[in-house]
Design a protein around this motif. Structure first.
Motif, PDB file in Angstrom:
ATOM      1  N   HIS A  30       0.875  -1.338   0.000  1.00 24.66           N
ATOM      2  CA  HIS A  30      -0.033   0.103   0.057  1.00 24.66           C
ATOM      3  C   HIS A  30       0.950   1.207   0.056  1.00 24.66           C
ATOM      4  O   HIS A  30       1.795   1.402   0.816  1.00 24.66           O
ATOM      5  CB  HIS A  30      -0.861   0.121   1.281  1.00 24.66           C
ATOM      6  CG  HIS A  30      -1.710  -1.334   1.533  1.00 24.66           C
ATOM      7  ND1 HIS A  30      -2.972  -1.262   0.700  1.00 24.66           N
ATOM      8  CD2 HIS A  30      -1.614  -2.349   1.958  1.00 24.66           C
ATOM      9  CE1 HIS A  30      -3.693  -2.698   0.968  1.00 24.66           C
ATOM     10  NE2 HIS A  30      -2.883  -3.050   1.895  1.00 24.66           N
ATOM     11  N   SER A  31       0.599   2.164  -0.904  1.00 24.52           N
ATOM     12  CA  SER A  31       1.335   3.424  -0.856  1.00 24.52           C
ATOM     13  C   SER A  31       0.731   4.431   0.148  1.00 24.52           C
ATOM     14  O   SER A  31      -0.090   4.170   0.811  1.00 24.52           O
ATOM     15  CB  SER A  31       1.252   4.184  -2.253  1.00 24.52           C
ATOM     16  OG  SER A  31      -0.389   4.525  -2.447  1.00 24.52           O
ATOM     17  N   LYS A  32       1.575   5.396   0.449  1.00 24.85           N
ATOM     18  CA  LYS A  32       1.456   6.344   1.371  1.00 24.85           C
ATOM     19  C   LYS A  32      -0.049   7.016   1.050  1.00 24.85           C
ATOM     20  O   LYS A  32      -0.713   7.622   1.917  1.00 24.85           O
ATOM     21  CB  LYS A  32       2.434   7.442   1.362  1.00 24.85           C
ATOM     22  CG  LYS A  32       3.800   6.873   2.027  1.00 24.85           C
ATOM     23  CD  LYS A  32       4.708   7.839   2.115  1.00 24.85           C
ATOM     24  CE  LYS A  32       4.418   9.352   3.099  1.00 24.85           C
ATOM     25  NZ  LYS A  32       5.909   9.936   3.116  1.00 24.85           N
ATOM     26  N   GLU A  33      -0.374   7.355  -0.402  1.00 24.16           N
ATOM     27  CA  GLU A  33      -1.712   8.178  -0.686  1.00 24.16           C
ATOM     28  C   GLU A  33      -2.688   6.961  -0.446  1.00 24.16           C
ATOM     29  O   GLU A  33      -3.927   7.560  -0.172  1.00 24.16           O
ATOM     30  CB  GLU A  33      -1.477   8.232  -2.215  1.00 24.16           C
ATOM     31  CG  GLU A  33      -0.628   9.542  -2.657  1.00 24.16           C
ATOM     32  CD  GLU A  33       1.097   8.811  -2.434  1.00 24.16           C
ATOM     33  OE1 GLU A  33       1.151   7.574  -2.587  1.00 24.16           O
ATOM     34  OE2 GLU A  33       1.986   9.663  -2.387  1.00 24.16           O
ATOM     35  N   ASN A  34      -2.599   5.635  -0.605  1.00 25.23           N
ATOM     36  CA  ASN A  34      -3.789   4.819  -0.567  1.00 25.23           C
ATOM     37  C   ASN A  34      -4.078   4.550   1.112  1.00 25.23           C
ATOM     38  O   ASN A  34      -5.109   4.222   1.509  1.00 25.23           O
ATOM     39  CB  ASN A  34      -3.531   3.591  -1.146  1.00 25.23           C
ATOM     40  CG  ASN A  34      -3.306   3.769  -2.745  1.00 25.23           C
ATOM     41  OD1 ASN A  34      -4.231   4.900  -3.309  1.00 25.23           O
ATOM     42  ND2 ASN A  34      -2.832   2.884  -3.569  1.00 25.23           N
ATOM     43  N   LEU A  35      -3.060   4.179   1.705  1.00 25.05           N
ATOM     44  CA  LEU A  35      -3.208   3.911   3.147  1.00 25.05           C
ATOM     45  C   LEU A  35      -2.210   4.786   4.059  1.00 25.05           C
ATOM     46  O   LEU A  35      -1.225   4.248   4.297  1.00 25.05           O
ATOM     47  CB  LEU A  35      -2.991   2.294   3.464  1.00 25.05           C
ATOM     48  CG  LEU A  35      -3.410   1.805   4.586  1.00 25.05           C
ATOM     49  CD1 LEU A  35      -4.581   2.082   5.094  1.00 25.05           C
ATOM     50  CD2 LEU A  35      -3.144   0.232   4.940  1.00 25.05           C
ATOM     51  N   PRO A  36      -2.771   5.729   4.684  1.00 29.94           N
ATOM     52  CA  PRO A  36      -1.882   6.643   5.675  1.00 29.94           C
ATOM     53  C   PRO A  36      -1.443   5.711   6.739  1.00 29.94           C
ATOM     54  O   PRO A  36      -2.372   4.845   7.344  1.00 29.94           O
ATOM     55  CB  PRO A  36      -2.683   7.806   5.833  1.00 29.94           C
ATOM     56  CG  PRO A  36      -3.780   7.801   4.732  1.00 29.94           C
ATOM     57  CD  PRO A  36      -3.971   6.313   4.610  1.00 29.94           C
ATOM     58  N   ILE A  37      -0.123   5.823   7.461  1.00 33.75           N
ATOM     59  CA  ILE A  37       0.212   5.294   8.677  1.00 33.75           C
ATOM     60  C   ILE A  37       0.681   6.276   9.439  1.00 33.75           C
ATOM     61  O   ILE A  37       1.518   7.335   9.240  1.00 33.75           O
ATOM     62  CB  ILE A  37       1.293   4.322   8.191  1.00 33.75           C
ATOM     63  CG1 ILE A  37       0.974   3.313   7.486  1.00 33.75           C
ATOM     64  CG2 ILE A  37       1.772   3.837   9.784  1.00 33.75           C
ATOM     65  CD1 ILE A  37       2.007   2.384   7.126  1.00 33.75           C
ATOM     66  N   ILE A  38       0.199   6.464  10.697  1.00 37.36           N
ATOM     67  CA  ILE A  38       0.828   7.325  11.769  1.00 37.36           C
ATOM     68  C   ILE A  38       1.411   6.411  12.700  1.00 37.36           C
ATOM     69  O   ILE A  38       1.057   5.789  13.343  1.00 37.36           O
ATOM     70  CB  ILE A  38      -0.481   8.166  12.307  1.00 37.36           C
ATOM     71  CG1 ILE A  38      -0.967   9.148  11.429  1.00 37.36           C
ATOM     72  CG2 ILE A  38       0.030   8.990  13.453  1.00 37.36           C
ATOM     73  CD1 ILE A  38      -2.080  10.037  11.789  1.00 37.36           C
ATOM     74  N   ALA A  39       2.632   6.849  13.233  1.00 30.78           N
ATOM     75  CA  ALA A  39       3.296   6.015  14.287  1.00 30.78           C
ATOM     76  C   ALA A  39       3.338   6.957  15.465  1.00 30.78           C
ATOM     77  O   ALA A  39       3.373   8.075  15.392  1.00 30.78           O
ATOM     78  CB  ALA A  39       4.779   6.087  13.627  1.00 30.78           C
TER      79      ALA A  39
END
Length: 415
Positions: free
Chosen positions: A193-202
């Motif tokens: 999954h790309s950053k645009e399709n599935l954001p991740i917050i750490a």
């Protein structure tokens, strides 16, 4: 229609807020000027959100907030109180936001918050943290913002959830976890999954700047240092989701036909390149059909271009409802459409396209003057072969031309 309750003893301000919300959003508004009146409304109705003044004649110290929260309602606090300690005390409660009343801009801000909350209902968030206490805390904050929430204890469970729930919009992950930690999870997710399709917050209590950089370099969209304030958390979550929505909107504009919402010719050829390669490797057969509205020029000349657009939209709705979610339906331009039925044999493909043709034949569209317009379609179909995509489209076009020559309202397949 959903409702909003405004609790505000300043009648002029209450009516102003009510008027602005009514003009902008599709909500019914109730106004209470005291805690007593608010209790009566809350007994009778359910509310999407409540907007609460904290200095009321019969509740001068924010008692209305405790009452509303105790009865499982969502609350936004409106106040002229700028005392920092009081503000901090209020934000420790499970409120959505704390807004100072100072002018029209604050009313516009409230409307923006309500719009965001409405959109949040469409999003599912995956929370990954090995601490049950933190998971519950984050889940409560997210659900108070109207997000749907799934929680798991480590990265391995998270990867399983991503496979089971394809509609997850955002991943929030802790750093230090057993089995698969947050950094490893981020790297694994980015393989699919790309950053645009599935954001991740750490999230992490680690104050080392190198950890922040490692997460961002590995594909995280944002990094939140623990412990964090509720306001910071809410703003970062909402901003990340809103950025994703804006990217999706731009992408849709680039890939979709403006009139029908179907995929456009550009997207069709782009997505078919990868599909043809997959189909070839798995020996999967597919059908490509070119479809055209019969005598469409006569419809435009007789009823006008607005009615012609209605016919095109009506046909597009029939096409998209007649195939599966895996198939591709695109508008090539004008009255011309292209459909790809995936993983299908010749006989089933002909059956589907002929049923589609009959469905079009038996429905009608109303003109601007209320006249019933019947129309038909013709289709040329080609099964997947050794030829490239352009050649396959050309063959389907030739079959479409033959269907027109043979009398229209026909489906012909290239043997």
């Amino acid at each position: 229609m959903e409702k909003i309750l405004i609790v505000e003893d300043n009648k002029t301000l209450a009516k102003l807020i009510s008027k602005k919300i009514s003009e902008t959003l599709n909500f019914e508004i109730d106004i209470a000027y005291t805690l007593h009146e608010a209790k009566l409304f809350l007994r009778m109705h359910e509310y999407f959100v409540t907007l609460l003044d904290i200095n009321l004649p019969d509740a001068p110290n924010g008692e209305v907030v405790d009452y509303v929260l105790a009865h499982d309602n969502h609350a936004i606090v409106l106040t002229g109180n700028i005392d920092k300690d009081f503000r901090k005390k209020m934000l420790q409660k499970n409120i959505i936001d704390y807004v100072n009343k100072s002018g029209v801009n604050d009313v516009n801000y409230i409307i923006g918050v309500i719009k965001r909350l409405q959109k949040n209902k469409e999003h599912k968030v995956l929370v990954v943290d090995d601490s049950m206490v933190i998971r519950k805390q984050i889940k409560a904050m997210l659900e108070n913002l109207f997000y749907k929430v799934i929680t798991v204890a480590h990265g391995e469970e998270a990867l399983g959830m991503l496979q089971a729930h394809l509609d997850i919009s955002l991943v929030i992950t802790d750093y230090n976890m057993p089995v698969i930690n947050g950094l490893e999870l981020t790297k694994e997710i980015r393989k699919e999954h790309s950053k645009e399709n599935l954001p991740i917050i750490a999230l992490s209590s680690n104050s080392d700047d190198e950890v922040t950089a490692l997460f961002l370099k590995s594909g995280a969209n944002d990094y939140i240092q623990k412990p964090f304030s509720k306001e910071e958390f809410s703003c970062r979550i909402n901003n990340t989701v809103e950025a994703q929505e804006n990217i999706n909107l731009i992408t849709n504009h680039a890939n979709r036909d403006f009139l029908t919402g179907l995929y456009n010719r550009r997207y069709f050829f782009k997505t078919m390149e990868s599909y043809i390669e997959e189909a070839s490797q798995s020996n999967e057969s597919y059908a490509v059909a070119m479809i055209d509205i019969d005598h469409f020029k006569a419809v435009n000349d007789t009823y006008g271009h607005d009615t012609g657009d209605k016919v095109i939209i009506h046909l597009s709705e029939i096409l998209i409802s007649s195939v599966t979610h895996r198939d591709i339906v695109s508008r090539f331009g004008g009255e011309e459409f292209c459909i790809v039925l995936k993983n299908i044999n010749k006989y089933n493909a002909i059956d589907i396209f002929d049923r589609l043709r009959k469905k079009v034949e038996t429905t009608d569209v109303l003109s601007d003057k209320g006249e019933e317009i019947r129309f038909t379609i013709s289709a040329g179909v080609v099964m997947s072969g050794d030829d490239d995509l352009e050649e396959t489209i050309n063959q389907a076009d030739m079959m479409l031309y033959k269907a027109k020559q043979d009398g229209r309202n026909l489906v012909l397949i290239d043997d």
